[in-house]
Design an enzyme around this catalytic site. Sequence first.
Site, PDB file in Angstrom:
ATOM      1  CB  SER A 127      -0.961  -0.030   1.186  1.00 60.67           C
ATOM      2  OG  SER A 127      -2.123   0.715   0.902  1.00 60.67           O
ATOM      3  CE  LYS A 179     -17.607  21.124  10.562  1.00 56.06           C
ATOM      4  NZ  LYS A 179     -16.303  21.393   9.941  1.00 56.06           N
TER       5      LYS A 179
END
Length: 329
Positions: A127, A179
């Site tokens: 990764s 949010k």
Amino acid sequence: MSLDADALVDRRRMRRKLTFWRVLAVLVAVVGIVAVGMALRGRSELGFGEPVSAQIARIGIWGVIRNDQERVEALERLAKSRAAKAVIVHIDSPGGTTAGSEQLHTALRKLAEKKPTVIVVDGMAASGGYIAAMAGDHIVAQGNSIVGSIGVLFQYPNVSDLLKTLGVKVEEVKSSPLKASPNGFEPTSPEARAAIAALVADSYDWFRTMVRERRGIDGELLAKVTDGRVFTGRQGIELKLVDSIGTEETAIAWLAKEKGIDAKLPVRDWKLDPRIGDLSFLHLGGAVLLEAAGLGPLARILGRSGTIQSFESLSLDGLLALWHPAASD
């Protein structure tokens, strides 16, 4: 009897004074050694004095990758080194944050533009570790090294069911529905999940593009190597994720053949993070100090290991380019 008691008190008082002055002397000595070491470091390219002859620099990327400006600055110094004619980068990392891996890749690419740079995969370059590996001119891996895990994830705990069981409700007031979403205190809304998915897709596309451009992989093969799985070094050869099987000696041979680097040049370690705590003489001084303070067992651990081990943070914020069976499978 009173004379014996007075003598015993005087002896203990003298012993305490002696211990105090011993500790003070060790402190002064350690501070002096650190000052000299830092002064030498300020005048050196490779950490402990100006190298006097040509060499191949060896650096290591270990463990979880995060943003690290000090490491970037160390790589910039290495790029300017007159003595280092080439660089061998050893990697043993499962990745880390995507932003940290990007920062490291960029710094290594700038280094590779100045110095021939070979990557040696020791245990794994998975990764984010593979993002770093792609910065080199050539990738060498052992046959059983792990490479790949090309993908991105965004993980977060959701404890909403647990809160219900406990009878706890989290109240909030926010400026817009997305949010601070997802927040883990309530079920993830379809809108929040879609927003996170778009974030992951954009980062994944960046990762795939890097693999295509840096490794020259496209089409069906690109789809295969970027599905998130890991491969051995031997499989990586067939999939064009790795250039050759071998070790540091293989990397040196490639530098000699392809870049004209003298294979007989000495290989010297370059510390990417020469912080004060990494200096072995300071560990020794610290061990002596702990011993004098009566913390013998801790002193012996410190003196034997040469370092104080710290636990990696169990939480990494943001997008992750990280491989670990418990985290990604």
